[in-house]
Design a protein around this motif. Sequence first.
Motif, PDB file in Angstrom:
ATOM      1  N   GLY A   1      27.694 -16.801  -8.782  1.00 61.32           N
ATOM      2  CA  GLY A   1      27.982 -18.806  -9.204  1.00 61.32           C
ATOM      3  C   GLY A   1      28.751 -18.288 -10.364  1.00 61.32           C
ATOM      4  O   GLY A   1      30.143 -18.898 -10.243  1.00 61.32           O
ATOM      5  N   ASP A   2      28.692 -17.340 -11.324  1.00 61.57           N
ATOM      6  CA  ASP A   2      29.510 -17.483 -12.613  1.00 61.57           C
ATOM      7  C   ASP A   2      31.021 -16.608 -12.194  1.00 61.57           C
ATOM      8  O   ASP A   2      31.575 -17.472 -12.750  1.00 61.57           O
ATOM      9  CB  ASP A   2      28.550 -16.159 -13.394  1.00 61.57           C
ATOM     10  N   ARG A   3      30.753 -15.997 -11.419  1.00 59.51           N
ATOM     11  CA  ARG A   3      31.970 -15.855 -10.816  1.00 59.51           C
ATOM     12  C   ARG A   3      32.900 -16.813 -10.082  1.00 59.51           C
ATOM     13  O   ARG A   3      34.340 -17.173 -10.483  1.00 59.51           O
ATOM     14  CB  ARG A   3      32.301 -14.612  -9.686  1.00 59.51           C
ATOM     15  N   SER A   4      32.264 -17.432  -9.447  1.00 60.45           N
ATOM     16  CA  SER A   4      32.881 -19.068  -8.939  1.00 60.45           C
ATOM     17  C   SER A   4      33.644 -19.942  -9.679  1.00 60.45           C
ATOM     18  O   SER A   4      34.665 -20.222  -9.579  1.00 60.45           O
ATOM     19  CB  SER A   4      31.963 -19.438  -7.804  1.00 60.45           C
ATOM     20  N   ILE A   5      32.691 -19.652 -11.214  1.00 60.85           N
ATOM     21  CA  ILE A   5      32.859 -20.849 -12.387  1.00 60.85           C
ATOM     22  C   ILE A   5      34.208 -19.933 -12.636  1.00 60.85           C
ATOM     23  O   ILE A   5      34.852 -20.645 -13.194  1.00 60.85           O
ATOM     24  CB  ILE A   5      31.749 -20.782 -12.992  1.00 60.85           C
ATOM     25  N   GLY A   6      34.118 -18.558 -13.034  1.00 65.77           N
ATOM     26  CA  GLY A   6      35.120 -18.249 -13.801  1.00 65.77           C
ATOM     27  C   GLY A   6      36.332 -18.059 -13.671  1.00 65.77           C
ATOM     28  O   GLY A   6      37.625 -18.215 -13.767  1.00 65.77           O
TER      29      GLY A   6
ATOM     30  N   VAL B   1      29.965  -6.364 -18.418  1.00 68.10           N
ATOM     31  CA  VAL B   1      31.680  -6.222 -19.515  1.00 68.10           C
ATOM     32  C   VAL B   1      31.136  -7.223 -19.930  1.00 68.10           C
ATOM     33  O   VAL B   1      31.361  -8.490 -19.427  1.00 68.10           O
ATOM     34  CB  VAL B   1      32.458  -5.955 -19.095  1.00 68.10           C
ATOM     35  N   ASP B   2      31.324  -7.365 -21.411  1.00 70.24           N
ATOM     36  CA  ASP B   2      31.786  -8.787 -22.032  1.00 70.24           C
ATOM     37  C   ASP B   2      32.849  -9.394 -21.983  1.00 70.24           C
ATOM     38  O   ASP B   2      33.740  -8.425 -22.125  1.00 70.24           O
ATOM     39  CB  ASP B   2      31.294  -8.420 -23.483  1.00 70.24           C
ATOM     40  N   VAL B   3      32.627 -10.972 -21.879  1.00 66.40           N
ATOM     41  CA  VAL B   3      33.856 -11.686 -21.492  1.00 66.40           C
ATOM     42  C   VAL B   3      35.543 -10.901 -22.492  1.00 66.40           C
ATOM     43  O   VAL B   3      35.947 -11.476 -22.106  1.00 66.40           O
ATOM     44  CB  VAL B   3      33.824 -13.193 -20.916  1.00 66.40           C
ATOM     45  N   VAL B   4      35.082 -11.313 -23.683  1.00 65.41           N
ATOM     46  CA  VAL B   4      35.164 -10.616 -24.658  1.00 65.41           C
ATOM     47  C   VAL B   4      36.261  -9.720 -24.992  1.00 65.41           C
ATOM     48  O   VAL B   4      36.642  -9.925 -25.799  1.00 65.41           O
ATOM     49  CB  VAL B   4      35.396 -11.641 -25.868  1.00 65.41           C
ATOM     50  N   GLN B   5      35.923  -8.340 -24.444  1.00 64.21           N
ATOM     51  CA  GLN B   5      35.994  -7.246 -24.318  1.00 64.21           C
ATOM     52  C   GLN B   5      37.737  -6.610 -25.082  1.00 64.21           C
ATOM     53  O   GLN B   5      37.827  -5.853 -25.371  1.00 64.21           O
ATOM     54  CB  GLN B   5      35.334  -5.994 -23.590  1.00 64.21           C
ATOM     55  N   ASP B   6      38.452  -7.722 -23.569  1.00 65.97           N
ATOM     56  CA  ASP B   6      39.769  -7.021 -23.876  1.00 65.97           C
ATOM     57  C   ASP B   6      39.911  -7.274 -25.140  1.00 65.97           C
ATOM     58  O   ASP B   6      41.311  -6.773 -25.513  1.00 65.97           O
ATOM     59  CB  ASP B   6      40.077  -7.517 -22.504  1.00 65.97           C
ATOM     60  N   ASP B   7      39.618  -8.191 -25.484  1.00 70.02           N
ATOM     61  CA  ASP B   7      40.086  -9.130 -27.104  1.00 70.02           C
ATOM     62  C   ASP B   7      39.593  -8.684 -28.134  1.00 70.02           C
ATOM     63  O   ASP B   7      40.255  -8.045 -29.088  1.00 70.02           O
ATOM     64  CB  ASP B   7      40.277 -10.460 -26.690  1.00 70.02           C
TER      65      ASP B   7
ATOM     66  N   THR C   1      45.951 -12.589 -12.460  1.00 76.65           N
ATOM     67  CA  THR C   1      46.909 -11.553 -13.489  1.00 76.65           C
ATOM     68  C   THR C   1      45.396 -10.444 -13.428  1.00 76.65           C
ATOM     69  O   THR C   1      43.679 -10.812 -13.556  1.00 76.65           O
ATOM     70  CB  THR C   1      47.320 -12.195 -14.279  1.00 76.65           C
ATOM     71  N   LYS C   2      45.884  -9.703 -14.036  1.00 77.51           N
ATOM     72  CA  LYS C   2      44.482  -8.786 -13.860  1.00 77.51           C
ATOM     73  C   LYS C   2      43.682  -8.905 -14.814  1.00 77.51           C
ATOM     74  O   LYS C   2      42.558  -9.088 -15.203  1.00 77.51           O
ATOM     75  CB  LYS C   2      45.405  -7.353 -14.746  1.00 77.51           C
ATOM     76  N   GLU C   3      44.422  -9.842 -16.769  1.00 80.96           N
ATOM     77  CA  GLU C   3      43.470 -10.482 -17.655  1.00 80.96           C
ATOM     78  C   GLU C   3      43.116 -11.643 -16.802  1.00 80.96           C
ATOM     79  O   GLU C   3      41.892 -12.063 -17.886  1.00 80.96           O
ATOM     80  CB  GLU C   3      44.922 -10.593 -18.648  1.00 80.96           C
ATOM     81  N   ARG C   4      43.523 -12.183 -16.316  1.00 79.91           N
ATOM     82  CA  ARG C   4      42.540 -13.383 -15.540  1.00 79.91           C
ATOM     83  C   ARG C   4      41.328 -12.915 -14.446  1.00 79.91           C
ATOM     84  O   ARG C   4      40.520 -13.715 -14.800  1.00 79.91           O
ATOM     85  CB  ARG C   4      43.087 -14.662 -14.734  1.00 79.91           C
ATOM     86  N   ARG C   5      41.924 -12.470 -14.012  1.00 78.09           N
ATOM     87  CA  ARG C   5      40.540 -11.512 -13.077  1.00 78.09           C
ATOM     88  C   ARG C   5      39.544 -10.798 -14.239  1.00 78.09           C
ATOM     89  O   ARG C   5      38.457 -11.073 -13.608  1.00 78.09           O
ATOM     90  CB  ARG C   5      40.946  -9.977 -12.260  1.00 78.09           C
ATOM     91  N   PHE C   6      39.883 -10.368 -15.673  1.00 77.12           N
ATOM     92  CA  PHE C   6      39.303  -9.315 -16.533  1.00 77.12           C
ATOM     93  C   PHE C   6      38.202 -10.399 -16.709  1.00 77.12           C
ATOM     94  O   PHE C   6      36.592 -10.098 -16.928  1.00 77.12           O
ATOM     95  CB  PHE C   6      39.867  -8.485 -17.035  1.00 77.12           C
ATOM     96  N   LYS C   7      38.126 -12.007 -17.763  1.00 71.37           N
ATOM     97  CA  LYS C   7      38.137 -12.688 -18.196  1.00 71.37           C
ATOM     98  C   LYS C   7      37.083 -13.464 -16.596  1.00 71.37           C
ATOM     99  O   LYS C   7      35.948 -14.009 -17.067  1.00 71.37           O
ATOM    100  CB  LYS C   7      39.000 -13.774 -17.896  1.00 71.37           C
TER     101      LYS C   7
END
Length: 167
Positions: free
Chosen positions: A96-101, A123-129, A109-115
């Motif tokens: 469900g979270d992935r669907s919302i994401g 992995v925390d949603v803000v880890q890349d930042d 993009t890779k960045e959007r898929r990471f989020k």
Amino acid sequence: NNENFPRTKLCMQSAVKAQADACVRQIIEWKHMMGPEEWRELYVVIPTVWAVGAENPRKTMFRQFMDEDRVDSHIITSDHPRDHGEARTLLGRIVGDRSIGRFVFGDETKERRFKTMGLSSAVDVVQDDALPAIWDAVRSNGCPVRRNRSSIVENAERRKSVRPSFC
């Protein structure tokens, strides 16, 4: 103690061989029974404890048979599910979270898929930042940046390097 180690090691090797032989045959049987389309959609929830949550034989066996592009997203280890109901609840939240994401961030993009994956993974949603900000803060305080290590052995070897005492 030292004199028992060879016998203990032999017992461990015998146990994992028996586990691997039986489980691999079962996974192959399930894969054939389900067929390629259903198998591709399969999620595996592996109940575990923190001490062996990152790597364990069950996860390694499923990695061998899952579609390669699904290994990181469809094999889930957690120390939470204590029964089938809790495992289904956990899986429902993750999917469900992935669907919302995908709805919020997209997946172009890779960045959007990471989020998107960050909402439903270890992995925390803000880890890349966070990484560049943390590394800059470490550097600005005169300490060398230590990147994530991939193994306990590498960590032990790198700990031998000299760093300022406050780092």
